[in-house]
Motif scaffolding. Structure first.
Motif, PDB file in Angstrom:
ATOM      1  N   PHE A 114      -2.867 -12.047   9.956  1.00 61.02           N
ATOM      2  CA  PHE A 114      -2.300 -10.692   9.978  1.00 61.02           C
ATOM      3  C   PHE A 114      -0.805 -10.766  10.269  1.00 61.02           C
ATOM      4  CE2 PHE A 114      -6.749 -10.260  10.991  1.00 61.02           C
ATOM      5  CZ  PHE A 114      -7.149  -9.085  10.364  1.00 61.02           C
ATOM      6  N   ARG A 115      -0.047  -9.914   9.587  1.00 65.70           N
ATOM      7  CA  ARG A 115       1.372  -9.767   9.891  1.00 65.70           C
ATOM      8  C   ARG A 115       1.692  -8.272   9.852  1.00 65.70           C
ATOM      9  NH1 ARG A 115       5.814 -13.156   6.618  1.00 65.70           N
ATOM     10  NH2 ARG A 115       4.725 -14.840   7.741  1.00 65.70           N
ATOM     11  N   PRO A 116       1.498  -7.564  10.989  1.00 68.45           N
ATOM     12  CA  PRO A 116       1.750  -6.116  11.019  1.00 68.45           C
ATOM     13  C   PRO A 116       3.146  -5.771  10.519  1.00 68.45           C
ATOM     14  CG  PRO A 116       0.638  -6.825  13.020  1.00 68.45           C
ATOM     15  CD  PRO A 116       1.021  -8.074  12.281  1.00 68.45           C
ATOM     16  N   PHE A 117       3.179  -4.759   9.636  1.00 70.61           N
ATOM     17  CA  PHE A 117       4.426  -4.318   9.027  1.00 70.61           C
ATOM     18  C   PHE A 117       5.165  -5.477   8.351  1.00 70.61           C
ATOM     19  CE2 PHE A 117       3.573  -1.523  12.691  1.00 70.61           C
ATOM     20  CZ  PHE A 117       3.460  -0.313  12.036  1.00 70.61           C
ATOM     21  N   GLY A 118       4.358  -6.347   7.712  1.00 74.11           N
ATOM     22  CA  GLY A 118       4.929  -7.535   7.066  1.00 74.11           C
ATOM     23  C   GLY A 118       5.767  -7.225   5.851  1.00 74.11           C
ATOM     24  N   GLY A 119       5.530  -6.064   5.225  1.00 83.53           N
ATOM     25  CA  GLY A 119       6.365  -5.655   4.109  1.00 83.53           C
ATOM     26  C   GLY A 119       5.910  -6.206   2.774  1.00 83.53           C
ATOM     27  N   SER A 120       5.660  -7.488   2.685  1.00 86.73           N
ATOM     28  CA  SER A 120       5.272  -8.115   1.429  1.00 86.73           C
ATOM     29  C   SER A 120       3.918  -7.611   0.954  1.00 86.73           C
ATOM     30  CB  SER A 120       5.217  -9.635   1.602  1.00 86.73           C
ATOM     31  OG  SER A 120       4.665 -10.248   0.464  1.00 86.73           O
ATOM     32  N   ALA A 121       3.734  -7.566  -0.371  1.00 84.46           N
ATOM     33  CA  ALA A 121       2.482  -7.072  -0.952  1.00 84.46           C
ATOM     34  C   ALA A 121       1.289  -7.938  -0.560  1.00 84.46           C
ATOM     35  CB  ALA A 121       2.609  -7.015  -2.472  1.00 84.46           C
ATOM     36  N   LYS A 122       1.521  -9.195  -0.267  1.00 79.39           N
ATOM     37  CA  LYS A 122       0.391 -10.067   0.070  1.00 79.39           C
ATOM     38  C   LYS A 122      -0.155  -9.790   1.473  1.00 79.39           C
ATOM     39  CE  LYS A 122       2.950 -14.146   1.768  1.00 79.39           C
ATOM     40  NZ  LYS A 122       3.193 -15.586   1.525  1.00 79.39           N
ATOM     41  N   TYR A 123       0.533  -8.954   2.234  1.00 81.46           N
ATOM     42  CA  TYR A 123       0.059  -8.548   3.555  1.00 81.46           C
ATOM     43  C   TYR A 123      -0.386  -7.090   3.568  1.00 81.46           C
ATOM     44  CZ  TYR A 123       2.348 -12.838   5.078  1.00 81.46           C
ATOM     45  OH  TYR A 123       2.731 -14.152   5.224  1.00 81.46           O
ATOM     46  N   ARG A 124      -0.974  -6.653   2.458  1.00 77.76           N
ATOM     47  CA  ARG A 124      -1.410  -5.257   2.354  1.00 77.76           C
ATOM     48  C   ARG A 124      -2.846  -5.187   1.827  1.00 77.76           C
ATOM     49  NH1 ARG A 124       2.623  -1.583   2.746  1.00 77.76           N
ATOM     50  NH2 ARG A 124       1.597  -0.068   1.380  1.00 77.76           N
ATOM     51  N   SER A 125      -3.709  -5.941   2.470  1.00 78.70           N
ATOM     52  CA  SER A 125      -5.089  -6.042   1.996  1.00 78.70           C
ATOM     53  C   SER A 125      -6.021  -4.993   2.582  1.00 78.70           C
ATOM     54  CB  SER A 125      -5.645  -7.438   2.323  1.00 78.70           C
ATOM     55  OG  SER A 125      -6.968  -7.582   1.863  1.00 78.70           O
ATOM     56  N   PHE A 126      -5.751  -4.548   3.804  1.00 77.46           N
ATOM     57  CA  PHE A 126      -6.710  -3.733   4.558  1.00 77.46           C
ATOM     58  C   PHE A 126      -6.202  -2.308   4.764  1.00 77.46           C
ATOM     59  CE2 PHE A 126      -8.515  -2.239   8.602  1.00 77.46           C
ATOM     60  CZ  PHE A 126      -9.862  -2.530   8.435  1.00 77.46           C
ATOM     61  N   PRO A 127      -6.857  -1.289   4.154  1.00 77.08           N
ATOM     62  CA  PRO A 127      -8.033  -1.339   3.274  1.00 77.08           C
ATOM     63  C   PRO A 127      -7.619  -1.367   1.803  1.00 77.08           C
ATOM     64  CG  PRO A 127      -7.625   0.906   3.937  1.00 77.08           C
ATOM     65  CD  PRO A 127      -6.542   0.075   4.578  1.00 77.08           C
ATOM     66  N   SER A 128      -8.562  -1.074   0.900  1.00 73.87           N
ATOM     67  CA  SER A 128      -8.309  -1.120  -0.538  1.00 73.87           C
ATOM     68  C   SER A 128      -7.940   0.261  -1.083  1.00 73.87           C
ATOM     69  CB  SER A 128      -9.549  -1.642  -1.275  1.00 73.87           C
ATOM     70  OG  SER A 128      -9.454  -1.402  -2.660  1.00 73.87           O
ATOM     71  N   GLY A 129      -6.746   0.381  -1.657  1.00 76.36           N
ATOM     72  CA  GLY A 129      -6.328   1.650  -2.242  1.00 76.36           C
ATOM     73  C   GLY A 129      -7.169   2.033  -3.446  1.00 76.36           C
ATOM     74  N   HIS A 130      -7.486   1.053  -4.294  1.00 78.66           N
ATOM     75  CA  HIS A 130      -8.322   1.317  -5.464  1.00 78.66           C
ATOM     76  C   HIS A 130      -9.703   1.797  -5.031  1.00 78.66           C
ATOM     77  CE1 HIS A 130      -5.162  -0.855  -7.540  1.00 78.66           C
ATOM     78  NE2 HIS A 130      -5.717  -0.575  -8.705  1.00 78.66           N
ATOM     79  N   GLY A 131     -10.243   1.139  -3.992  1.00 78.89           N
ATOM     80  CA  GLY A 131     -11.566   1.529  -3.502  1.00 78.89           C
ATOM     81  C   GLY A 131     -11.574   2.932  -2.915  1.00 78.89           C
ATOM     82  N   VAL A 132     -10.511   3.281  -2.199  1.00 81.80           N
ATOM     83  CA  VAL A 132     -10.402   4.605  -1.585  1.00 81.80           C
ATOM     84  C   VAL A 132     -10.372   5.707  -2.637  1.00 81.80           C
ATOM     85  CG1 VAL A 132      -8.723   6.121  -0.483  1.00 81.80           C
ATOM     86  CG2 VAL A 132      -9.398   4.043   0.664  1.00 81.80           C
ATOM     87  N   LEU A 133      -9.477   5.591  -3.598  1.00 86.58           N
ATOM     88  CA  LEU A 133      -9.285   6.669  -4.565  1.00 86.58           C
ATOM     89  C   LEU A 133     -10.499   6.869  -5.470  1.00 86.58           C
ATOM     90  CD1 LEU A 133      -5.552   6.145  -5.632  1.00 86.58           C
ATOM     91  CD2 LEU A 133      -6.484   7.871  -4.095  1.00 86.58           C
ATOM     92  N   GLN A 176      -4.512   5.218   3.879  1.00 86.60           N
ATOM     93  CA  GLN A 176      -4.680   3.800   3.577  1.00 86.60           C
ATOM     94  C   GLN A 176      -3.336   3.092   3.431  1.00 86.60           C
ATOM     95  OE1 GLN A 176      -4.229   1.974   0.512  1.00 86.60           O
ATOM     96  NE2 GLN A 176      -3.385   3.683  -0.670  1.00 86.60           N
ATOM     97  N   GLN A 177      -2.316   3.791   2.931  1.00 82.17           N
ATOM     98  CA  GLN A 177      -0.998   3.179   2.829  1.00 82.17           C
ATOM     99  C   GLN A 177      -0.424   2.882   4.212  1.00 82.17           C
ATOM    100  OE1 GLN A 177       0.814   2.012   0.391  1.00 82.17           O
ATOM    101  NE2 GLN A 177      -0.466   2.626  -1.334  1.00 82.17           N
ATOM    102  N   LEU A 178      -0.604   3.833   5.119  1.00 79.16           N
ATOM    103  CA  LEU A 178      -0.124   3.651   6.491  1.00 79.16           C
ATOM    104  C   LEU A 178      -0.871   2.502   7.170  1.00 79.16           C
ATOM    105  CD1 LEU A 178       1.662   4.696   8.812  1.00 79.16           C
ATOM    106  CD2 LEU A 178      -0.211   6.229   9.433  1.00 79.16           C
ATOM    107  N   THR A 179      -2.191   2.476   6.997  1.00 78.95           N
ATOM    108  CA  THR A 179      -3.007   1.432   7.618  1.00 78.95           C
ATOM    109  C   THR A 179      -2.680   0.054   7.049  1.00 78.95           C
ATOM    110  OG1 THR A 179      -4.791   3.044   7.900  1.00 78.95           O
ATOM    111  CG2 THR A 179      -5.371   0.727   8.143  1.00 78.95           C
ATOM    112  N   LYS A 180      -2.523  -0.019   5.733  1.00 80.09           N
ATOM    113  CA  LYS A 180      -2.173  -1.287   5.097  1.00 80.09           C
ATOM    114  C   LYS A 180      -0.920  -1.884   5.707  1.00 80.09           C
ATOM    115  CE  LYS A 180      -3.847  -1.308   0.327  1.00 80.09           C
ATOM    116  NZ  LYS A 180      -3.404  -1.272  -1.087  1.00 80.09           N
ATOM    117  N   SER A 181       0.105  -1.057   5.857  1.00 81.47           N
ATOM    118  CA  SER A 181       1.372  -1.535   6.377  1.00 81.47           C
ATOM    119  C   SER A 181       1.256  -1.931   7.847  1.00 81.47           C
ATOM    120  CB  SER A 181       2.434  -0.447   6.205  1.00 81.47           C
ATOM    121  OG  SER A 181       3.669  -0.839   6.757  1.00 81.47           O
ATOM    122  N   ALA A 182       0.571  -1.094   8.629  1.00 81.03           N
ATOM    123  CA  ALA A 182       0.483  -1.344  10.066  1.00 81.03           C
ATOM    124  C   ALA A 182      -0.354  -2.585  10.380  1.00 81.03           C
ATOM    125  CB  ALA A 182      -0.104  -0.126  10.765  1.00 81.03           C
ATOM    126  N   VAL A 183      -1.466  -2.764   9.675  1.00 76.57           N
ATOM    127  CA  VAL A 183      -2.363  -3.890   9.955  1.00 76.57           C
ATOM    128  C   VAL A 183      -1.795  -5.187   9.398  1.00 76.57           C
ATOM    129  CG1 VAL A 183      -4.664  -4.836   9.544  1.00 76.57           C
ATOM    130  CG2 VAL A 183      -4.391  -2.408  10.078  1.00 76.57           C
TER     131      VAL A 183
END
Length: 242
Positions: free
Chosen positions: A129-148, A108-115
């Motif tokens: 979408f801003r692939p590899f945008g870096g900023s936390a506001k561009y890390r929505s997809f998917p949810s880390g909390h939901g995954v774990l 999910q970390q890899l996907t968040k950054s790439a998407v």
């Protein structure tokens, strides 16, 4: 730890061995995620309109339960309990928890950054979408909390045969993912894909661990399970059948 990393490698290579039914499952998850994507704005609006009706204890639980440090504290405690009590079934459960969390967490970390999908709270819209945008506001997809948290719920639910106990565990497991929608940190489609990823990763690792451990928490033949999306009028829901 050897089993943890080997289980992760086993899971990541499973697509190379997929057959017809596996691609149908992939198509089902993709179609369901896209269906939610189409109504993400509607779901966000409904959740925010009713946020004040949700007890703060549930929202706070969702944040703390899905935090990686708390998650690994819990999974590590399960493994160590099984190790020191010399309980092979509990130790296997701990390995399943740790390896599934590690596998889904990295994915999910890899996907968040790439998407680079913008979070709903950024007010940029679900299509930004801003692939590899870096900023936390561009890390929505998917949810880390939901995954774990759903990963943990699925593993723990495997320990029981009673359908009502299972249902209760899954109900607790979906709270963190739902709370992230209330927090305006994730879209509904982000959370659904997180749950689906957790389900299939746990299933794959469990198959791998069958080769490594003689004892399993549940020695009876497992029931067939399925994950699907339902529509009814103006309602939409995810259904897990077990």
């Amino acid at each position: 730890m050897g089993n943890v990393f080997k289980a992760a490698g086993y899971t990541y290579t499973r697509p190379l061995h997929w057959q017809g039914d596996d691609f149908l499952k992939l198509g089902g998850v993709a179609a369901s995620t896209y269906g939610l994507y189409l109504v993400d704005d509607n779901i966000r609006r409904e959740f925010l309109n009713h946020k004040k009706d949700v007890p703060n204890v549930l929202l706070n639980y969702g944040w703390y339960a899905g935090s990686p440090q708390n998650n690994y504290g819990f999974t590590g405690a399960v493994y160590l309990t099984g190790l020191f009590s010399k309980n092979p079934k509990l130790r296997r459960t701990g390995v399943l928890l740790i390896s599934a969390a590690t596998t889904t967490g990295f994915l999910q970390q890899l996907t968040k950054s790439a998407v680079g999908r913008a979070r709903p709270g950024s007010d940029l819209g679900k299509n930004h979408f801003r692939p590899f945008g870096g900023s936390a506001k561009y890390r929505s997809f998917p949810s880390g909390h939901g995954v774990l948290t759903f990963t943990n719920a699925h593993v723990i639910a495997k320990q029981f045969e009673n359908i009502w106990i299972k249902a209760g565990i899954y109900a607790v497991g979906i709270v963190p993912g739902a709370s992230r929608i209330y927090a305006d940190a994730h879209w509904a489609s982000d959370v659904f894909l997180s749950w689906a990823t957790s389900f299939f990763v746990v299933e794959a690792i469990d198959i791998y661990l069958d080769r490594k451990y003689d004892e399993k928490y549940n020695n009876k033949k497992p029931l067939k399970t399925s994950l699907s999306l339902t529509f009814n009028g103006n309602l939409i829901g995810a259904v897990y059948t077990f």
